[in-house]
Design a protein around this motif. Structure first.
Motif, PDB file in Angstrom:
ATOM      1  N   GLU A  75       0.840  -1.192   0.000  1.00 48.90           N
ATOM      2  CA  GLU A  75       0.000   0.000   0.000  1.00 48.90           C
ATOM      3  C   GLU A  75       0.880   1.248   0.000  1.00 48.90           C
ATOM      4  N   LEU A  76       0.338   2.332  -0.487  1.00 42.17           N
ATOM      5  CA  LEU A  76       1.054   3.597  -0.470  1.00 42.17           C
ATOM      6  C   LEU A  76       1.117   4.157   0.944  1.00 42.17           C
ATOM      7  N   LYS A  77       2.206   4.833   1.253  1.00 40.77           N
ATOM      8  CA  LYS A  77       2.279   5.574   2.509  1.00 40.77           C
ATOM      9  C   LYS A  77       1.464   6.856   2.368  1.00 40.77           C
ATOM     10  N   GLN A  78       1.167   7.505   3.509  1.00 38.36           N
ATOM     11  CA  GLN A  78       0.287   8.663   3.468  1.00 38.36           C
ATOM     12  C   GLN A  78       0.853   9.782   2.597  1.00 38.36           C
ATOM     13  N   GLU A  79       2.183   9.987   2.696  1.00 34.51           N
ATOM     14  CA  GLU A  79       2.761  11.057   1.875  1.00 34.51           C
ATOM     15  C   GLU A  79       2.661  10.741   0.377  1.00 34.51           C
ATOM     16  N   GLN A  80       2.727   9.447   0.051  1.00 38.94           N
ATOM     17  CA  GLN A  80       2.576   9.056  -1.344  1.00 38.94           C
ATOM     18  C   GLN A  80       1.129   9.235  -1.810  1.00 38.94           C
ATOM     19  N   ILE A  81       0.186   8.962  -0.905  1.00 40.12           N
ATOM     20  CA  ILE A  81      -1.228   9.192  -1.243  1.00 40.12           C
ATOM     21  C   ILE A  81      -1.471  10.678  -1.486  1.00 40.12           C
ATOM     22  N   ASP A  82      -0.907  11.515  -0.597  1.00 35.98           N
ATOM     23  CA  ASP A  82      -1.072  12.961  -0.758  1.00 35.98           C
ATOM     24  C   ASP A  82      -0.481  13.431  -2.084  1.00 35.98           C
ATOM     25  N   GLU A  83       0.684  12.908  -2.417  1.00 34.45           N
ATOM     26  CA  GLU A  83       1.310  13.261  -3.697  1.00 34.45           C
ATOM     27  C   GLU A  83       0.443  12.814  -4.868  1.00 34.45           C
ATOM     28  N   ILE A 128      -2.819  12.450  -4.884  1.00 34.65           N
ATOM     29  CA  ILE A 128      -4.001  13.317  -4.976  1.00 34.65           C
ATOM     30  C   ILE A 128      -3.636  14.641  -5.639  1.00 34.65           C
ATOM     31  N   GLU A 129      -2.464  15.198  -5.270  1.00 42.47           N
ATOM     32  CA  GLU A 129      -2.019  16.437  -5.896  1.00 42.47           C
ATOM     33  C   GLU A 129      -1.802  16.251  -7.393  1.00 42.47           C
ATOM     34  N   ARG A 130      -1.282  15.094  -7.744  1.00 43.19           N
ATOM     35  CA  ARG A 130      -1.056  14.809  -9.159  1.00 43.19           C
ATOM     36  C   ARG A 130      -2.376  14.740  -9.910  1.00 43.19           C
ATOM     37  N   LEU A 131      -3.413  14.181  -9.252  1.00 49.24           N
ATOM     38  CA  LEU A 131      -4.740  14.141  -9.868  1.00 49.24           C
ATOM     39  C   LEU A 131      -5.261  15.556 -10.103  1.00 49.24           C
ATOM     40  N   GLU A 166     -15.134  16.295 -15.911  1.00 49.50           N
ATOM     41  CA  GLU A 166     -14.741  17.181 -14.804  1.00 49.50           C
ATOM     42  C   GLU A 166     -15.437  16.780 -13.504  1.00 49.50           C
ATOM     43  N   LYS A 167     -16.719  16.459 -13.599  1.00 46.76           N
ATOM     44  CA  LYS A 167     -17.474  16.054 -12.406  1.00 46.76           C
ATOM     45  C   LYS A 167     -16.961  14.718 -11.864  1.00 46.76           C
ATOM     46  N   SER A 168     -16.711  13.777 -12.753  1.00 44.48           N
ATOM     47  CA  SER A 168     -16.221  12.462 -12.327  1.00 44.48           C
ATOM     48  C   SER A 168     -14.839  12.572 -11.708  1.00 44.48           C
ATOM     49  N   HIS A 169     -13.990  13.418 -12.297  1.00 46.37           N
ATOM     50  CA  HIS A 169     -12.634  13.590 -11.780  1.00 46.37           C
ATOM     51  C   HIS A 169     -12.665  14.226 -10.388  1.00 46.37           C
ATOM     52  N   ALA A 170     -13.529  15.213 -10.207  1.00 44.23           N
ATOM     53  CA  ALA A 170     -13.655  15.842  -8.887  1.00 44.23           C
ATOM     54  C   ALA A 170     -14.137  14.838  -7.842  1.00 44.23           C
ATOM     55  N   ALA A 171     -15.081  13.977  -8.227  1.00 44.28           N
ATOM     56  CA  ALA A 171     -15.578  12.947  -7.304  1.00 44.28           C
ATOM     57  C   ALA A 171     -14.476  11.958  -6.961  1.00 44.28           C
ATOM     58  N   ALA A 172     -13.603  11.648  -7.927  1.00 45.72           N
ATOM     59  CA  ALA A 172     -12.490  10.724  -7.678  1.00 45.72           C
ATOM     60  C   ALA A 172     -11.526  11.314  -6.660  1.00 45.72           C
ATOM     61  N   ILE A 173     -11.250  12.619  -6.762  1.00 45.76           N
ATOM     62  CA  ILE A 173     -10.354  13.263  -5.799  1.00 45.76           C
ATOM     63  C   ILE A 173     -10.953  13.228  -4.401  1.00 45.76           C
ATOM     64  N   ILE A 174     -12.251  13.514  -4.292  1.00 40.44           N
ATOM     65  CA  ILE A 174     -12.927  13.468  -2.985  1.00 40.44           C
ATOM     66  C   ILE A 174     -12.886  12.042  -2.410  1.00 40.44           C
ATOM     67  N   ARG A 177      -3.904   8.506 -17.306  1.00 36.20           N
ATOM     68  CA  ARG A 177      -3.707   7.112 -16.898  1.00 36.20           C
ATOM     69  C   ARG A 177      -2.586   7.009 -15.868  1.00 36.20           C
ATOM     70  N   ALA A 178      -1.489   7.732 -16.095  1.00 35.25           N
ATOM     71  CA  ALA A 178      -0.348   7.677 -15.177  1.00 35.25           C
ATOM     72  C   ALA A 178      -0.691   8.275 -13.815  1.00 35.25           C
ATOM     73  N   ALA A 179      -1.549   9.296 -13.808  1.00 32.70           N
ATOM     74  CA  ALA A 179      -1.934   9.907 -12.536  1.00 32.70           C
ATOM     75  C   ALA A 179      -2.859   8.998 -11.727  1.00 32.70           C
ATOM     76  N   TYR A 180      -3.744   8.330 -12.411  1.00 30.53           N
ATOM     77  CA  TYR A 180      -4.713   7.466 -11.723  1.00 30.53           C
ATOM     78  C   TYR A 180      -4.106   6.141 -11.263  1.00 30.53           C
ATOM     79  N   GLN A 181      -3.143   5.599 -12.021  1.00 32.81           N
ATOM     80  CA  GLN A 181      -2.701   4.224 -11.798  1.00 32.81           C
ATOM     81  C   GLN A 181      -2.169   3.944 -10.388  1.00 32.81           C
ATOM     82  N   PRO A 182      -1.294   4.808  -9.807  1.00 34.09           N
ATOM     83  CA  PRO A 182      -0.816   4.499  -8.446  1.00 34.09           C
ATOM     84  C   PRO A 182      -1.950   4.417  -7.421  1.00 34.09           C
ATOM     85  N   LEU A 183      -2.948   5.295  -7.548  1.00 35.68           N
ATOM     86  CA  LEU A 183      -4.073   5.266  -6.600  1.00 35.68           C
ATOM     87  C   LEU A 183      -4.997   4.083  -6.874  1.00 35.68           C
TER      88      LEU A 183
END
Length: 462
Positions: free
Chosen positions: A208-216, A218-221, A233-241, A277-283
């Protein structure tokens, strides 16, 4: 006579569809053995329900009584047996033989045979004297008592108990603790008894990702360039939430993430580019790990509960001189071997020369581990016979371990066993049978039974 018996009654496996006369074939096999002079107490005819066993015995007695009473019934039975001339006097003699030995007949359920066998080996198997089968209400009382003892025993390990209950309840804190434990035991205890610990334990957790990696992540998203499209845009915003609130199941089951997970190249008719795709894949990978690991932790927690529960519940049953049917079967499976067969015959005062097994598709692996010793024994002798009949489409005892695959293995396990289909139904019209066959022939490909593409369980797949 031996060779002739083997020719007339070859070891036989019948695959029969519903309404084709399975019980009719079994009872005629029994009557045919009587006609050839076999002693009824050396024939074991078994099925899976007491009502069905009673029906078999009723059919045997009724067929012989009718044949002894009327010429038409005698002629019909003669044709059905197809073994030679049958007189009404012979029918009466067979009926008398059956009735005189009715107290020694082995026409019943496998459970009844197993109970009788285990009872004759109580000392060798370490069973308490005078043991009996527990009725459901009594067993329920023992299960609750065992769980109460477990809770008292684990009270000192408060933190581990709370952690375990949280995993077990899957976030549903409204459920009563005892109710949750009892439900888990009711569902999984029999599986626990049948399975090896490696089936529950040993699977490595996914990284699993560490918290700092998760934060990174989310910022990348947030920084991803999106096509000008309201749905995206709506789907992407919901994914970030979803990521911010750690709703990993929601993240991978709705919107863009499940499309990427499925390998799709578009969303709402817009391309999913490499940056997205690259932004979503780690999460997505983290979500997979969180969901899979939750199942792993729940599975291990359930096993640990069942392990501790069994250590209390099983001795408690024995102290109350009670066993369940599955306990008896398992005890025989663990202790019986071919070397004990002569002892069984001696103690039960009857040898088993002929096996007639009905509804064989519902035989569990543990039951077959017991029955197979008798099956191999009769299969080795020309003057002994094996017969089983069943329909894999009617396997109804999956909840108690019924394994229709065992039906498929009998022919390869026993030597010289013949196989015969029974497809002509006397119960349903051809159109009904045709429909049933169509359904079952392709049931594994039925779209309604396949998982949805966006279902979370798909994350378990590589």
């Amino acid at each position: 006579m031996t060779v002739k018996l083997a020719e007339q009654f070859p070891d036989l496996v019948i695959r029969a569809s519903a309404g084709t006369g399975k019980t009719y074939r079994l009872t005629n096999r029994f009557l045919g053995l009587l006609y050839c002079g076999e002693s009824p107490d050396r024939i074991l005819a078994s099925t899976f329900a007491r009502k069905a066993a009673g029906e078999i015995l009723e059919r045997l007695l009724h067929a012989l009584a009718e044949a002894a009473s009327t010429e038409s019934s005698r002629a019909a039975l003669e044709r059905a047996l197809d073994l030679g001339p049958l007189t009404q006097a012979q029918s009466a003699t067979m009926l008398e033989t059956l009735i005189r030995q009715i107290h020694r007949l082995r026409v019943g359920t496998l459970d009844s045979v197993f109970i009788q066998t285990a009872g004759s080996f109580s000392l060798e198997f370490g069973l308490p004297g005078g043991w009996k089968i527990l009725e459901d209400p009594d067993d329920r009382t023992l299960r609750v008592e065992a769980l109460r003892r477990l809770l008292r025993q684990e009270a000192g390990e408060f933190n581990s108990l709370i952690t375990f209950l949280g995993l077990l309840q899957q976030g549903d804190s409204s459920r009563d603790v005892l109710e949750s434990l009892l439900a888990t035991v009711d569902i999984f205890y029999s599986i626990f008894r049948e399975s090896d610990p490696t089936a529950w334990l040993g699977e490595p957790a996914l990284p699993e990702l560490k918290q700092e990696q998760i934060d990174e992540g989310i910022e990348r998203l947030r920084d991803v360039s999106l096509p000008s499209h309201k749905t995206i845009e709506k789907s992407h915003a919901a994914a970030i939430i979803a990521c911010e609130t750690e709703d990993w199941g929601g993240f991978v089951s709705k919107g863009i993430a499940p499309k990427i997970l499925a390998g799709d190249t578009t969303f709402s008719k817009k391309p999913i580019d490499d940056e997205m795709r690259a932004a979503y894949q780690p999460l997505i990978d983290h979500s997979r790990a969180k969901i899979v690991n939750k199942f792993l932790y729940q599975t291990e927690a359930t096993y640990r509960l069942l392990e501790k529960y069994h250590a209390i519940y099983h001795p408690l049953k024995l102290s109350r001189k009670g066993l369940r049917f599955e306990d008896v079967t398992r005890i025989l499976s663990d202790n019986l071997d071919s070397a004990r067969l002569p002892q069984i015959e001696y103690r039960l005062d009857s040898a088993i020369h002929h096996l007639l097994l009905d509804e064989f598709q519902d035989t569990s692996l543990t039951q077959w581990n017991v029955v197979r010793h008798f099956a191999h024994e009769v299969n080795r002798h020309l003057d002994k016979t094996f017969f089983c009949v069943g329909d894999v489409k009617q396997a109804i005892y999956g909840w108690r371990g019924g394994e229709s695959e065992i039906f498929d293995s009998v022919k390869s396990e026993l030597n010289g066993v013949q196989e015969e289909p029974m497809d002509l139904s006397y119960r349903s019209s051809p159109i009904v049978i045709e429909t049933v066959n169509k359904v079952f022939e392709s049931i594994s490909q039925n779209p309604s039974l396949l998982p949805e593409k966006n279902d979370t369980p798909d994350l378990l797949l590589p």
